[in-house]
Design a protein around this motif. Structure first.
Motif, PDB file in Angstrom:
ATOM      1  N   GLN A 152      42.076 -38.151  43.100  1.00  0.00           N
ATOM      2  CA  GLN A 152      42.823 -37.858  41.888  1.00  0.00           C
ATOM      3  C   GLN A 152      44.298 -37.923  42.233  1.00  0.00           C
ATOM      4  OE1 GLN A 152      40.727 -34.034  41.560  1.00  0.00           O
ATOM      5  NE2 GLN A 152      40.477 -34.547  39.394  1.00  0.00           N
ATOM      6  N   CYS A 153      45.079 -38.548  41.369  1.00  0.00           N
ATOM      7  CA  CYS A 153      46.520 -38.696  41.578  1.00  0.00           C
ATOM      8  C   CYS A 153      47.250 -37.998  40.432  1.00  0.00           C
ATOM      9  CB  CYS A 153      46.918 -40.169  41.585  1.00  0.00           C
ATOM     10  SG  CYS A 153      45.934 -41.211  42.695  1.00  0.00           S
ATOM     11  N   ALA A 154      48.199 -37.128  40.769  1.00  0.00           N
ATOM     12  CA  ALA A 154      48.959 -36.396  39.754  1.00  0.00           C
ATOM     13  C   ALA A 154      50.449 -36.532  40.023  1.00  0.00           C
ATOM     14  CB  ALA A 154      48.558 -34.927  39.749  1.00  0.00           C
ATOM     15  N   LEU A 155      51.204 -36.777  38.966  1.00  0.00           N
ATOM     16  CA  LEU A 155      52.661 -36.883  39.050  1.00  0.00           C
ATOM     17  C   LEU A 155      53.283 -35.507  39.167  1.00  0.00           C
ATOM     18  CD1 LEU A 155      53.258 -39.405  36.135  1.00  0.00           C
ATOM     19  CD2 LEU A 155      53.305 -39.908  38.587  1.00  0.00           C
ATOM     20  N   GLN A 156      54.413 -35.447  39.863  1.00  0.00           N
ATOM     21  CA  GLN A 156      55.213 -34.230  39.957  1.00  0.00           C
ATOM     22  C   GLN A 156      56.659 -34.634  40.195  1.00  0.00           C
ATOM     23  OE1 GLN A 156      53.673 -32.223  43.393  1.00  0.00           O
ATOM     24  NE2 GLN A 156      54.660 -33.591  44.822  1.00  0.00           N
ATOM     25  N   PHE A 157      57.604 -33.751  39.873  1.00  0.00           N
ATOM     26  CA  PHE A 157      58.995 -34.024  40.207  1.00  0.00           C
ATOM     27  C   PHE A 157      59.200 -33.776  41.687  1.00  0.00           C
ATOM     28  CE2 PHE A 157      60.392 -33.613  35.686  1.00  0.00           C
ATOM     29  CZ  PHE A 157      61.114 -34.785  35.635  1.00  0.00           C
ATOM     30  N   ASN A 158      59.936 -34.664  42.354  1.00  0.00           N
ATOM     31  CA  ASN A 158      60.242 -34.478  43.766  1.00  0.00           C
ATOM     32  C   ASN A 158      61.008 -33.183  44.018  1.00  0.00           C
ATOM     33  OD1 ASN A 158      59.028 -36.837  44.716  1.00  0.00           O
ATOM     34  ND2 ASN A 158      60.854 -38.053  44.278  1.00  0.00           N
ATOM     35  N   SER A 159      61.805 -32.757  43.051  1.00  0.00           N
ATOM     36  CA  SER A 159      62.625 -31.556  43.195  1.00  0.00           C
ATOM     37  C   SER A 159      61.823 -30.267  43.032  1.00  0.00           C
ATOM     38  CB  SER A 159      63.735 -31.564  42.152  1.00  0.00           C
ATOM     39  OG  SER A 159      63.172 -31.414  40.854  1.00  0.00           O
ATOM     40  N   GLY A 160      60.586 -30.393  42.558  1.00  0.00           N
ATOM     41  CA  GLY A 160      59.786 -29.193  42.302  1.00  0.00           C
ATOM     42  C   GLY A 160      59.960 -28.657  40.895  1.00  0.00           C
ATOM     43  N   GLY A 161      60.794 -29.292  40.086  1.00  0.00           N
ATOM     44  CA  GLY A 161      60.993 -28.856  38.707  1.00  0.00           C
ATOM     45  C   GLY A 161      59.775 -29.138  37.842  1.00  0.00           C
ATOM     46  N   ARG A 162      59.860 -28.725  36.586  1.00  0.00           N
ATOM     47  CA  ARG A 162      58.760 -28.900  35.643  1.00  0.00           C
ATOM     48  C   ARG A 162      59.085 -30.035  34.684  1.00  0.00           C
ATOM     49  NH1 ARG A 162      55.176 -24.687  35.251  1.00  0.00           N
ATOM     50  NH2 ARG A 162      55.115 -24.702  32.988  1.00  0.00           N
ATOM     51  N   MET A 163      58.038 -30.729  34.227  1.00  0.00           N
ATOM     52  CA  MET A 163      58.193 -31.860  33.315  1.00  0.00           C
ATOM     53  C   MET A 163      57.971 -31.409  31.873  1.00  0.00           C
ATOM     54  SD  MET A 163      56.092 -34.807  35.387  1.00  0.00           S
ATOM     55  CE  MET A 163      54.752 -33.797  35.996  1.00  0.00           C
ATOM     56  N   ILE A 164      58.540 -32.163  30.964  1.00  0.00           N
ATOM     57  CA  ILE A 164      58.258 -32.018  29.541  1.00  0.00           C
ATOM     58  C   ILE A 164      57.926 -33.413  29.038  1.00  0.00           C
ATOM     59  CG2 ILE A 164      59.162 -31.478  27.250  1.00  0.00           C
ATOM     60  CD1 ILE A 164      60.897 -29.348  28.545  1.00  0.00           C
ATOM     61  N   GLY A 165      56.753 -33.570  28.441  1.00  0.00           N
ATOM     62  CA  GLY A 165      56.320 -34.864  27.940  1.00  0.00           C
ATOM     63  C   GLY A 165      55.554 -35.638  28.987  1.00  0.00           C
ATOM     64  N   SER A 166      54.797 -36.631  28.522  1.00  0.00           N
ATOM     65  CA  SER A 166      54.053 -37.499  29.421  1.00  0.00           C
ATOM     66  C   SER A 166      55.007 -38.458  30.114  1.00  0.00           C
ATOM     67  CB  SER A 166      52.999 -38.301  28.654  1.00  0.00           C
ATOM     68  OG  SER A 166      52.372 -39.230  29.514  1.00  0.00           O
ATOM     69  N   GLN A 167      54.685 -38.841  31.317  1.00  0.00           N
ATOM     70  CA  GLN A 167      55.497 -39.778  32.083  1.00  0.00           C
ATOM     71  C   GLN A 167      54.954 -41.211  31.991  1.00  0.00           C
ATOM     72  OE1 GLN A 167      58.427 -38.451  33.393  1.00  0.00           O
ATOM     73  NE2 GLN A 167      57.593 -36.762  32.193  1.00  0.00           N
ATOM     74  N   MET A 168      53.962 -41.423  31.121  1.00  0.00           N
ATOM     75  CA  MET A 168      53.379 -42.746  30.961  1.00  0.00           C
ATOM     76  C   MET A 168      54.420 -43.693  30.379  1.00  0.00           C
ATOM     77  SD  MET A 168      50.026 -44.170  28.854  1.00  0.00           S
ATOM     78  CE  MET A 168      49.362 -42.556  28.786  1.00  0.00           C
ATOM     79  N   ALA A 169      54.490 -44.895  30.947  1.00  0.00           N
ATOM     80  CA  ALA A 169      55.423 -45.907  30.478  1.00  0.00           C
ATOM     81  C   ALA A 169      55.042 -46.344  29.069  1.00  0.00           C
ATOM     82  CB  ALA A 169      55.434 -47.106  31.413  1.00  0.00           C
ATOM     83  N   GLY A 170      56.032 -46.604  28.254  1.00  0.00           N
ATOM     84  CA  GLY A 170      55.786 -47.135  26.912  1.00  0.00           C
ATOM     85  C   GLY A 170      55.479 -48.617  26.982  1.00  0.00           C
ATOM     86  N   PRO A 171      55.083 -49.220  25.858  1.00  0.00           N
ATOM     87  CA  PRO A 171      54.729 -50.640  25.837  1.00  0.00           C
ATOM     88  C   PRO A 171      55.860 -51.546  26.312  1.00  0.00           C
ATOM     89  CG  PRO A 171      54.254 -49.596  23.709  1.00  0.00           C
ATOM     90  CD  PRO A 171      54.941 -48.580  24.577  1.00  0.00           C
ATOM     91  N   ALA A 172      57.122 -51.183  26.041  1.00  0.00           N
ATOM     92  CA  ALA A 172      58.246 -52.030  26.429  1.00  0.00           C
ATOM     93  C   ALA A 172      58.540 -51.936  27.932  1.00  0.00           C
ATOM     94  CB  ALA A 172      59.508 -51.633  25.658  1.00  0.00           C
ATOM     95  N   ALA A 173      58.034 -50.886  28.600  1.00  0.00           N
ATOM     96  CA  ALA A 173      58.323 -50.696  30.024  1.00  0.00           C
ATOM     97  C   ALA A 173      57.565 -51.701  30.883  1.00  0.00           C
ATOM     98  CB  ALA A 173      57.984 -49.271  30.446  1.00  0.00           C
ATOM     99  N   GLY A 174      56.483 -52.271  30.342  1.00  0.00           N
ATOM    100  CA  GLY A 174      55.745 -53.332  30.924  1.00  0.00           C
ATOM    101  C   GLY A 174      55.200 -53.150  32.257  1.00  0.00           C
TER     102      GLY A 174
END
Length: 174
Positions: A152-174
């Motif tokens: 299982q692979c999970a995203l995290q901030f390198n700084s240890g901070g917390r995220m808001i929103g999904s980090q999934m790329a949008g359609p234009a990010a390709g």
């Protein structure tokens, strides 16, 4: 967004998670990630209007956002809507295919390679170009003997901070 350059190498950290007789080791690997995400620093639990759902880490699917377990050795995590401040976002699941236990180093190498490839697919960004890193949940030798091959692979901030929103790329990010 910070103008501080993230370091691509973060020390490897191992933890053991016990669940239903299976042991899963957690390997943390520092990598970069997409820099357009908002980062929330410090502990910011969900607001009272948001209910976190306790879920086994083994039941998570890509796209689910969650917080780290509260205590060492727990396998239950608090799943929250991605719009709420959270520690991690599951972004990939895949199976290793070695029939016999290949050893910790090989499992780590194969998991890291797969999580790196899936990171690019999910975020649209190379890890080295990002403020995000990833955590890998890998089978242990004990769980391998019981048929566990899932990474299982999970995203995290390198700084240890917390995220808001999904980090999934949008359609234009390709």
């Amino acid at each position: 967004m910070s103008d501080v350059t993230s370091t691509p190498a973060v020390p490897l950290i191992r933890r053991r998670i016990l669940a239903s007789g299976a042991v899963l080791s957690v390997l943390l690997t520092g990598c970069g990630g997409p820099g357009g995400a908002e980062e929330v620093v410090g502990a910011s639990p969900p607001s009272p209007a948001v209910t976190a759902e306790a879920t086994s880490i083994f039941q998570l699917s890509p796209g689910q956002c969650f917080d780290r377990p509260a205590a060492e050795g727990l396998y239950e995590v608090a799943v929250v809507p991605c719009e709420v401040s959270h520690d991690l976002e599951m972004y990939a699941l895949f199976q290793l295919d070695d029939p016999a236990w290949p050893g910790d180093a090989v499992v780590h190498q194969q998991a890291d390679q797969g999580c790196h490839e899936q990171f690019i697919t999910f975020t649209g960004t190379e890890p080295a170009q990002s403020d995000l890193g990833y955590t890998m949940y890998t089978p242990s030798e004990g769980s391998w003997s019981e048929g566990d091959r899932q990474v299982q692979c999970a995203l995290q901030f390198n700084s240890g901070g917390r995220m808001i929103g999904s980090q999934m790329a949008g359609p234009a990010a390709g």
